[in-house]
Design an enzyme around this catalytic site. Structure first.
Site, mmCIF file in Angstrom:
data_model
loop_
_atom_site.group_PDB
_atom_site.id
_atom_site.type_symbol
_atom_site.label_atom_id
_atom_site.label_comp_id
_atom_site.label_asym_id
_atom_site.label_seq_id
_atom_site.Cartn_x
_atom_site.Cartn_y
_atom_site.Cartn_z
ATOM 1 N N ARG A 232 39.902 -20.733 -29.646
ATOM 2 C CA ARG A 232 38.596 -20.739 -30.280
ATOM 3 C C ARG A 232 38.748 -20.163 -31.675
ATOM 4 O O ARG A 232 39.514 -19.205 -31.872
ATOM 5 C CB ARG A 232 37.587 -19.889 -29.488
ATOM 6 C CG ARG A 232 37.139 -20.486 -28.174
ATOM 7 C CD ARG A 232 36.271 -21.731 -28.388
ATOM 8 N NE ARG A 232 35.785 -22.308 -27.146
ATOM 9 C CZ ARG A 232 36.357 -23.343 -26.513
ATOM 10 N NH1 ARG A 232 37.427 -23.920 -27.012
ATOM 11 N NH2 ARG A 232 35.837 -23.815 -25.393
ATOM 12 N N GLU A 261 32.402 -24.511 -36.288
ATOM 13 C CA GLU A 261 32.599 -25.975 -36.168
ATOM 14 C C GLU A 261 31.262 -26.712 -36.201
ATOM 15 O O GLU A 261 30.282 -26.210 -35.669
ATOM 16 C CB GLU A 261 33.308 -26.277 -34.842
ATOM 17 C CG GLU A 261 34.706 -25.706 -34.819
ATOM 18 C CD GLU A 261 35.374 -25.841 -33.454
ATOM 19 O OE1 GLU A 261 34.798 -26.467 -32.547
ATOM 20 O OE2 GLU A 261 36.464 -25.295 -33.301
ATOM 21 N N HIS A 279 39.027 -30.179 -33.414
ATOM 22 C CA HIS A 279 38.829 -29.745 -32.009
ATOM 23 C C HIS A 279 39.060 -30.913 -31.037
ATOM 24 O O HIS A 279 38.135 -31.362 -30.347
ATOM 25 C CB HIS A 279 37.428 -29.148 -31.810
ATOM 26 C CG HIS A 279 37.324 -28.297 -30.584
ATOM 27 N ND1 HIS A 279 36.523 -27.179 -30.508
ATOM 28 C CD2 HIS A 279 37.925 -28.398 -29.371
ATOM 29 C CE1 HIS A 279 36.631 -26.638 -29.301
ATOM 30 N NE2 HIS A 279 37.476 -27.364 -28.585
HETATM 31 P P1 NAP Z 1 42.937 -19.497 -18.183
HETATM 32 O O1 NAP Z 1 43.763 -20.217 -17.180
HETATM 33 O O2 NAP Z 1 41.789 -18.665 -17.715
HETATM 34 O O3 NAP Z 1 43.927 -18.606 -19.059
HETATM 35 C C1 NAP Z 1 43.445 -17.728 -20.013
HETATM 36 C C2 NAP Z 1 44.558 -16.764 -20.384
HETATM 37 O O4 NAP Z 1 44.083 -15.912 -21.422
HETATM 38 C C3 NAP Z 1 45.003 -15.877 -19.225
HETATM 39 O O5 NAP Z 1 46.398 -15.927 -19.112
HETATM 40 C C4 NAP Z 1 44.540 -14.469 -19.619
HETATM 41 O O6 NAP Z 1 45.519 -13.527 -19.198
HETATM 42 C C5 NAP Z 1 44.466 -14.557 -21.146
HETATM 43 N N1 NAP Z 1 43.433 -13.679 -21.675
HETATM 44 C C6 NAP Z 1 42.144 -13.577 -21.308
HETATM 45 N N2 NAP Z 1 41.515 -12.628 -22.022
HETATM 46 C C7 NAP Z 1 42.440 -12.123 -22.861
HETATM 47 C C8 NAP Z 1 42.402 -11.097 -23.850
HETATM 48 N N3 NAP Z 1 41.279 -10.392 -24.085
HETATM 49 N N4 NAP Z 1 43.534 -10.839 -24.538
HETATM 50 C C9 NAP Z 1 44.673 -11.520 -24.289
HETATM 51 N N5 NAP Z 1 44.760 -12.495 -23.351
HETATM 52 C C10 NAP Z 1 43.659 -12.781 -22.654
HETATM 53 O O7 NAP Z 1 42.303 -20.504 -19.228
HETATM 54 P P2 NAP Z 1 42.818 -21.959 -19.649
HETATM 55 O O8 NAP Z 1 42.277 -22.970 -18.725
HETATM 56 O O9 NAP Z 1 44.284 -21.929 -19.877
HETATM 57 O O10 NAP Z 1 42.035 -22.130 -21.067
HETATM 58 C C11 NAP Z 1 42.228 -21.176 -22.086
HETATM 59 C C12 NAP Z 1 41.280 -21.393 -23.245
HETATM 60 O O11 NAP Z 1 41.731 -22.474 -24.027
HETATM 61 C C13 NAP Z 1 39.827 -21.768 -22.920
HETATM 62 O O12 NAP Z 1 39.055 -20.639 -22.572
HETATM 63 C C14 NAP Z 1 39.361 -22.406 -24.210
HETATM 64 O O13 NAP Z 1 38.821 -21.436 -25.074
HETATM 65 C C15 NAP Z 1 40.648 -22.961 -24.818
HETATM 66 N N6 NAP Z 1 40.682 -24.444 -24.799
HETATM 67 C C16 NAP Z 1 40.664 -25.129 -25.980
HETATM 68 C C17 NAP Z 1 40.702 -26.515 -25.971
HETATM 69 C C18 NAP Z 1 40.695 -27.298 -27.237
HETATM 70 O O14 NAP Z 1 40.239 -28.421 -27.225
HETATM 71 N N7 NAP Z 1 41.214 -26.782 -28.321
HETATM 72 C C19 NAP Z 1 40.748 -27.203 -24.764
HETATM 73 C C20 NAP Z 1 40.761 -26.471 -23.601
HETATM 74 C C21 NAP Z 1 40.737 -25.087 -23.623
HETATM 75 P P3 NAP Z 1 45.100 -12.021 -18.807
HETATM 76 O O15 NAP Z 1 44.043 -12.145 -17.760
HETATM 77 O O16 NAP Z 1 46.377 -11.409 -18.321
HETATM 78 O O17 NAP Z 1 44.609 -11.400 -20.065
HETATM 79 C C1 8YV Z 2 36.135 -29.439 -24.865
HETATM 80 C C2 8YV Z 2 37.405 -27.286 -24.970
HETATM 81 O O1 8YV Z 2 36.325 -30.700 -25.331
HETATM 82 O O2 8YV Z 2 37.532 -27.338 -22.615
HETATM 83 C C3 8YV Z 2 37.382 -26.640 -23.632
HETATM 84 O O3 8YV Z 2 37.232 -25.406 -23.594
HETATM 85 O O4 8YV Z 2 37.416 -26.630 -25.962
HETATM 86 C C4 8YV Z 2 37.439 -28.746 -25.068
HETATM 87 O O5 8YV Z 2 38.253 -29.282 -24.062
HETATM 88 C C5 8YV Z 2 34.942 -28.938 -25.512
HETATM 89 O O6 8YV Z 2 34.627 -27.637 -25.148
HETATM 90 C C6 8YV Z 2 33.798 -29.850 -25.134
HETATM 91 O O7 8YV Z 2 32.701 -29.513 -25.794
#
Ligand code: NAP
Ligand code: 8YV
Length: 317
Positions: A232, A261, A279
């Site tokens: 994010r 964004e 994004h």
């Molecule tokens: P997840 O499985 O819940 O993993 C999140 C990781 O972040 C965990 O390993 C957690 O480890 C760590 N974490 C949480 N809070 C933290 C903190 N304060 N400091 C350091 N590490 C921390 O989540 P995920 O499914 O992999 O998704 C992760 C994130 O990616 C989403 O929340 C979203 O914001 C982002 N995302 C972006 C896109 C995009 O389109 N760019 C798409 C999908 C997801 P600990 O619990 O050990 O801290």
């Molecule tokens: C999404 C994302 O596309 O899953 C997330 O957290 O950032 C993206 O995969 C987006 O949030 C949809 O609005």
């Protein structure tokens, strides 16, 4: 028989909206001229809402819908959801985890390679006819370097698996050490930034992680380091990042996400050492279809009185 009401708070994947409209009486909140009147009209009957995780549903709207029991979010991140208000109103929240892991990891790798090997710069170099005057400058390398992953969760692990194929040393930072992973843990983010060539952010956004990457972390990453943010925009101090990119305190950045964004600070546009994406981490048709299907399936489970498929931990009973 009339269809069940569903509040659709924000626009999501268009085919998912079409699917929802075939099943429910969908009320498009973001398009309503008089939002308060819409909420008042559906308040007696509306038990479920859908939204993107980044938008969620704000506390005043939750308060206006006393019968609401479910907020089904499109997206794995749900930093836009007011979780305290949801808990206070007895609203359960679902998200769309796992189905997007591999495409987001692919996007992350696209950014890593494009940034370090300067794919966009080189593309412009060819188009501008500069190759005729001489070869493009040499770049740094990815293979065999140290990759620091901030947030070794579902997506972080998919990114790490790909890094193994690049012969990289993989290290990670989070709040907890994970005893069952073969990678080195750093409790201290700055120490990991110093150790890493490439620092990837793939952790949740929100208040708890706001500006986790600040000027000090960027200084620790150093002149030969690259920042890749697919988490994010709020997780990075953008002003400090711009300064570090301008003065060469870091080598480059690949950014899929931004603080405000879709508004991206124009100062980024002038920089050759940054690769910008709108994004698109999960933005493939199959992945967005699968995320939409999870929204539909969570709603169906709720209305059938069955267990929710993917409820977020914060609202699980
Ligand atoms: P997840 O499985 O819940 O993993 C999140 C990781 O972040 C965990 O390993 C957690 O480890 C760590 N974490 C949480 N809070 C933290 C903190 N304060 N400091 C350091 N590490 C921390 O989540 P995920 O499914 O992999 O998704 C992760 C994130 O990616 C989403 O929340 C979203 O914001 C982002 N995302 C972006 C896109 C995009 O389109 N760019 C798409 C999908 C997801 P600990 O619990 O050990 O801290
Ligand atoms: C999404 C994302 O596309 O899953 C997330 O957290 O950032 C993206 O995969 C987006 O949030 C949809 O609005």
């Amino acid at each position: 028989m009339s269809k069940t009401d569903l509040l659709l708070v924000s626009p999501i994947h268009a085919p998912t909206i079409a699917q929802l409209e075939s099943l429910y009486n969908v009320h498009r909140y973001w398009q309503a001229d008089d939002k308060a009147a819409l909420l008042a009209r559906i308040a007696p009957t509306c038990r479920a809402a859908a939204s993107s995780g980044g938008v969620g549903l704000k506390a005043d709207a939750l308060a206006a819908l006393p019968n609401l029991k479910l907020l089904a979010c499109f997206g794995v991140g749900y930093d836009g959801v007011d979780l305290a208000a949801c808990r206070a109103h007895g609203v359960r929240v679902t998200n769309t985890p796992d189905v997007l892991n591999e495409c987001v990891a692919d996007t992350t790798w696209m950014l890593i390679l494009a940034t370090v090997r300067r794919a966009v710069f080189n593309d412009r170099y060819v188009r501008a006819g500069k190759w005729l005057a001489g070869n493009a400058p040499l770049t740094d390398k990815v293979w065999g370097e140290t990759l620091g992953i901030v947030g070794l969760g579902r997506i972080g692990k998919a990114i790490a698996r790909r890094a193994e194929g690049f012969g990289m040393r993989i290290v990670y930072h989070g709040r907890h050490r994970q005893p069952d992973v073969p990678y080195e843990y750093f409790a201290d983010l700055k120490a990991m930034a110093r150790a890493a060539k490439i620092l990837v952010l793939i952790l949740p956004g929100g208040k708890a992680t706001e500006h986790l990457v600040d000027a000090e972390v960027l200084a620790a990453l150093g002149k030969k380091g690259y920042l890749i943010n697919v988490s994010r925009g709020s997780n990075v101090d953008e002003a400090a990042l711009l300064q570090a990119l301008r003065d060469g305190s870091i080598a480059g950045a690949g950014l899929d996400v931004f603080a405000d964004e879709p508004r991206v600070p124009e100062a980024f546009f002038a920089l050759d050492n940054v690769v910008l994406q709108p994004h698109v981490g999960s933005a493939t048709v199959p992945t967005r279809d699968a995320m939409g299907q999870l929204v539909v399936d969570n709603l169906a489970a709720y209305f059938a009185g069955k267990p929710l498929l993917t409820e977020v931990p914060e609202t699980r009973g």
